[in-house]
Write an enzyme that holds these catalytic residues in place. Structure first.
Site, short mmCIF file in Angstrom:
data_model
loop_
_atom_site.label_atom_id
_atom_site.label_comp_id
_atom_site.label_asym_id
_atom_site.label_seq_id
_atom_site.Cartn_x
_atom_site.Cartn_y
_atom_site.Cartn_z
CB SER A 148 -15.49 -4.09 -8.78
OG SER A 148 -16.56 -3.20 -8.90
CG ASP A 287 -13.79 3.75 -8.94
OD1 ASP A 287 -14.84 3.85 -9.60
OD2 ASP A 287 -13.29 2.67 -8.61
CG HIS A 315 -14.88 0.84 -11.44
ND1 HIS A 315 -14.60 0.78 -10.08
CD2 HIS A 315 -15.46 -0.35 -11.74
CE1 HIS A 315 -15.01 -0.38 -9.59
NE2 HIS A 315 -15.53 -1.09 -10.57
#
Length: 334
Positions: A148, A287, A315
């Protein structure tokens, strides 16, 4: 299970049984000058290490966590059931600027709260470079892996210090923001600023920020995943769990300051020509937190190998596609 930044519950619990984490360590960087010219006073970075550096000093792997992710949480993601196997490796898990362990708005004595200077992802990378080279004496590492926001830092590492690592593996990160990314994070920031308990950053007690967390939860998974996991009759319960007060929640200004760094990130149009590492890029196709398009386009430009996670997790693929990610990362690290 509620989904909350910093994802401690969402990420750590599905993996191996909790073990005693390696000890927290700190590197004192002194005053850190940022690319804006501002200075973070008395800046320390945190880190934890797993394993031992070999005689050839060739087995160091750096792991960079997510938005306000802490090393104590991140170490639970690693190992034989985690994102990559640590056996035979010397793994350094970094507490980056603004995560509440490293120098941050929440813990700075001289520049507390809104007095803390705005920093960029490039500033975060430069401080991490100093940690690794000046404090740990590592002139070169085998690999860098990030998830991330940590993956977004990994993209910046590839171009800021291209010869520093042999392998780079960004997971669910981006080299630059799309309009959708900007819309999402600016909506999160607007929800924070609209909350009276946030008090424009001058709060006395860390605010709950229920709308901020609800918006994040809405985007952490895909619509298909949430519809399959939560019955309509259970939505109120899910929302209540999502926005419930969390004593371990990240400090609101820490979240916002790292968010602001993320909002300005762009590795530049000439970045592809700078990359020297062998790169494997991993992104979930669906995502909604970090748009995968720039990462996959960059992979084509530098002829990197890729793993595209095609499921409905979004995600949260780091949780529900852990085995697929681990196989890809372990292949890349060989």
């Amino acid at each position: 299970m509620s989904i909350r930044i910093p994802l401690a519950l969402a990420l750590a619990l599905p993996l191996a049984a909790a073990a005693e984490p390696p000890p927290q360590q700190f590197a004192d960087l002194g005053d850190v000058r940022l690319e804006s010219g501002a200075v973070i006073k008395d800046c320390k970075l945190g880190y934890r290490t797993i394993g031992t550096l070999n005689a050839a000093r060739s087995n160091a792997v750096v792991f960079l966590p997510w938005h306000t992710g802490k090393s104590v949480e991140a170490v639970s993601l690693l190992g034989p059931k985690g994102l990559f196997n640590t056996a035979g490796r010397y793994v350094i898990v970094v507490d980056a600027i603004g995560n509440g362990v490293a120098c941050s708005p929440s813990n700075s004595a001289a520049q507390h709260g809104t007095a803390f200077p705005a920093f960029t992802v490039r500033d975060m990378v430069e401080s991490e470079y100093r940690l690794l080279t000046e404090k740990l004496g590592l002139k070169h590492i085998h690999a860098m892996v990030g998830y991330s926001m940590g993956a977004t830092q990994t993209f910046q590492w590839m171009v800021s210090h291209p010869g520093y690592m042999d392998v780079a593996v960004p997971i669910a990160g981006t080299p630059r923001q799309t309009s959708y990314d900007l819309l999402f994070w600016r909506t999160e920031e607007a929800a924070m600023l609209a909350d009276p308990d946030y008090a424009n950053g001058e709060y006395k007690q860390n605010p709950k920020l229920p709308l901020y967390h609800q918006i994040f939860s809405l985007n952490f998974d895909t619509p298909a995943y949430r519809a399959a996991q939560t019955k309509p009759a259970e939505v109120d319960k899910f929302i209540a769990e999502t926005v419930a007060e969390d004593p371990d929640a990240a400090d609101a200004n820490d979240m916002r300051w790292q968010m602001r760094a993320f909002l300005t990130q762009d590795i530049g149009d000439d970045a592809a020509g700078k990359v020297k590492a062998r790169v494997h890029i991993i992104n979930p196709r669906q995502d909604l937190i970090v748009n995968p398009a720039p990462a996959l386009a960059f992979a084509r430009r530098i002829r990197a190998t890729t793993t595209v996670l095609e499921g409905d997790c979004g995600h949260s693929a780091v949780v529900c596609a852990t085995a697929q990610i681990r196989a890809a990362v372990d292949r890349a690290l060989k």
